[in-house]
Design a protein around this motif. Structure first.
Motif, PDB file in Angstrom:
ATOM      1  N   GLY A 175      -1.378  -2.326 -59.311  1.00  0.00           N
ATOM      2  CA  GLY A 175      -0.200  -1.598 -58.839  1.00  0.00           C
ATOM      3  C   GLY A 175       0.617  -1.990 -57.871  1.00  0.00           C
ATOM      4  O   GLY A 175       2.055  -1.646 -57.872  1.00  0.00           O
ATOM      5  N   VAL A 176       0.271  -2.847 -57.125  1.00  0.00           N
ATOM      6  CA  VAL A 176       1.123  -3.534 -56.153  1.00  0.00           C
ATOM      7  C   VAL A 176       2.046  -4.805 -56.610  1.00  0.00           C
ATOM      8  O   VAL A 176       1.447  -5.608 -57.358  1.00  0.00           O
ATOM      9  N   VAL A 177       3.175  -4.532 -56.570  1.00  0.00           N
ATOM     10  CA  VAL A 177       4.244  -5.624 -57.057  1.00  0.00           C
ATOM     11  C   VAL A 177       4.352  -6.657 -56.369  1.00  0.00           C
ATOM     12  O   VAL A 177       4.258  -7.795 -56.748  1.00  0.00           O
ATOM     13  N   GLU A 178       4.586  -6.388 -55.102  1.00  0.00           N
ATOM     14  CA  GLU A 178       4.898  -7.295 -53.826  1.00  0.00           C
ATOM     15  C   GLU A 178       4.515  -6.756 -52.593  1.00  0.00           C
ATOM     16  O   GLU A 178       4.855  -5.447 -52.158  1.00  0.00           O
ATOM     17  N   HIS A 179       3.960  -7.498 -51.577  1.00  0.00           N
ATOM     18  CA  HIS A 179       4.032  -6.917 -50.103  1.00  0.00           C
ATOM     19  C   HIS A 179       4.854  -7.619 -49.356  1.00  0.00           C
ATOM     20  O   HIS A 179       5.636  -8.945 -49.727  1.00  0.00           O
ATOM     21  N   GLY A 180       5.065  -7.206 -48.366  1.00  0.00           N
ATOM     22  CA  GLY A 180       6.210  -7.893 -47.188  1.00  0.00           C
ATOM     23  C   GLY A 180       5.641  -8.947 -46.415  1.00  0.00           C
ATOM     24  O   GLY A 180       6.180  -9.529 -45.474  1.00  0.00           O
ATOM     25  N   LEU A 181       4.319  -9.386 -46.465  1.00  0.00           N
ATOM     26  CA  LEU A 181       4.060 -10.388 -45.411  1.00  0.00           C
ATOM     27  C   LEU A 181       4.248 -11.765 -46.139  1.00  0.00           C
ATOM     28  O   LEU A 181       3.857 -12.083 -47.322  1.00  0.00           O
ATOM     29  N   PHE A 182       4.960 -12.493 -45.386  1.00  0.00           N
ATOM     30  CA  PHE A 182       5.256 -14.028 -45.814  1.00  0.00           C
ATOM     31  C   PHE A 182       4.427 -15.139 -44.904  1.00  0.00           C
ATOM     32  O   PHE A 182       4.820 -15.137 -43.782  1.00  0.00           O
ATOM     33  N   VAL A 183       3.555 -15.562 -45.526  1.00  0.00           N
ATOM     34  CA  VAL A 183       2.498 -16.588 -44.617  1.00  0.00           C
ATOM     35  C   VAL A 183       2.742 -17.928 -45.426  1.00  0.00           C
ATOM     36  O   VAL A 183       2.476 -17.963 -46.500  1.00  0.00           O
ATOM     37  N   GLY A 184       2.874 -18.787 -44.343  1.00  0.00           N
ATOM     38  CA  GLY A 184       3.114 -20.397 -44.794  1.00  0.00           C
ATOM     39  C   GLY A 184       4.142 -20.549 -45.479  1.00  0.00           C
ATOM     40  O   GLY A 184       4.150 -21.717 -46.392  1.00  0.00           O
TER      41      GLY A 184
END
Length: 228
Positions: free
Chosen positions: A201-210
Motif C-alpha cells: 500500500g505504500v507508494v513511496e516514502h520520503g527517505l532518500f538514501v545514497g
C-alpha cells in the motif's frame, strides 16, 4: 542541531548556484519546493540568454513554473536527466535526506534517482547531523489503516496530512494520501527506508538514501558545496 541563517536570500543563492551546472543539451530534473523554485527561475534566465536545455518537472507546481519561465519540457519516456536539482526538508551530514513536504516525493525520487547527477539545494536550517524530521509516506487511500499500523510497528507515529484551506486530507498529484511519520532521531535511515518500502500500500516514502551527489547550501555569505 539545526543551523540558523535561513531565508529567501539563502534559498535563492543555493538555487542560483545549482542552476549554473547544466550545459547545452542537458536534460534537467526540476524539483519541487521554494528553494528548487529559485533554481528553476535562474535556469529560466539562462534559457532566455540562449542555454539549450529541457526540463523534467516533478510536480504540477514545478511544471507550471518551468512553463512560466520558458524552460522547454520533456519526460522520462523521452529522456533521462543529466542532472536533477531538488530541495529537501532535512539534509543529514552523510547526505541522507527527508523529502516530501510538498507531497511530491514519489515523482521526485523517480526523477532524482534516474539522474546522472543529483544536486540538492537548501538553506542552513535544513542541515542536521542525523535525520529526525517526520518522514512523509505516500500511500493508496484504501491502505491508510494497515500502513499506519505498519509504521507504528516500525517505531513511528503516523499522522494523516490535512489539506490547508479546505476540509479533508492532502491528495497528491497521483491521487494518493500522505502520512507524516515521526520516528524521532533516525539512527539507520537505510534500514528504515527498506522497511517502509516493503509495506503493501505504500507508494513511496520520503527517505532518500545514497542518492545525493552534491548539496548546495546557501547562506548570508555565499554557497557551501558538499560532494558525496
Amino acid at each position: 542541531m539545526k543551523q540558523t541563517g535561513g531565508g529567501e536570500d539563502a534559498k535563492r543563492r543555493a538555487g542560483e548556484s545549482a542552476a549554473e551546472i547544466p550545459d547545452d543539451g542537458d536534460v534537467v530534473g526540476l524539483g519541487t519546493g521554494s528553494t528548487a523554485a529559485h533554481a528553476i527561475r535562474a535556469l529560466g534566465e539562462r534559457v532566455d540568454a540562449g542555454l539549450d536545455v529541457r526540463g523534467i518537472p516533478t510536480s504540477f507546481q514545478s511544471r507550471e513554473l518551468a512553463r512560466e519561465v520558458g524552460i522547454p519540457l520533456t519526460d522520462l519516456d523521452e529522456s533521462l536527466p543529466d542532472v536533477a536539482i531538488d530541495g529537501a526538508d532535512e539534509v543529514a551530514a552523510d547526505g541522507a535526506l527527508v523529502k516530501g513536504g510538498g507531497a511530491a516525493h514519489a515523482r521526485e525520487k523517480l526523477v532524482d534517482s534516474a539522474a546522472e547527477r543529483f544536486v540538492v539545494v537548501a538553506d542552513p536550517t535544513k542541515e542536521a547531523e542525523r535525520l529526525s524530521h517526520p518522514v512523509p509516506v505516500e500511500l493508496l487511500p484504501d491502505a491508510r489503516a494497515p500502513v499506519a499500523e505498519a509504521v507504528r510497528s516500525a517505531g513511528g507515529e503516523p499522522e494523516l496530512r490535512a489539506a490547508e484551506r479546505k476540509d479533508g486530507p492532502v491528495v497528491t498529484d497521483n491521487g494518493n494520501l500522505v502520512l507524516d511519520c515521526a520516528f524521532g532521531e533516525i539512527d539507520d535511515p537505510d534500514a528504515l527506508a527498506r522497511t517502509l518500502s516493503t509495506v503493501p500500500g505504500v507508494v513511496e516514502h520520503g527517505l532518500f538514501v545514497g542518492l545525493v551527489d552534491e548539496v548546495h547550501v546557501g547562506s548570508d555569505d555565499g554557497v557551501e558545496i558538499t560532494s558525496y
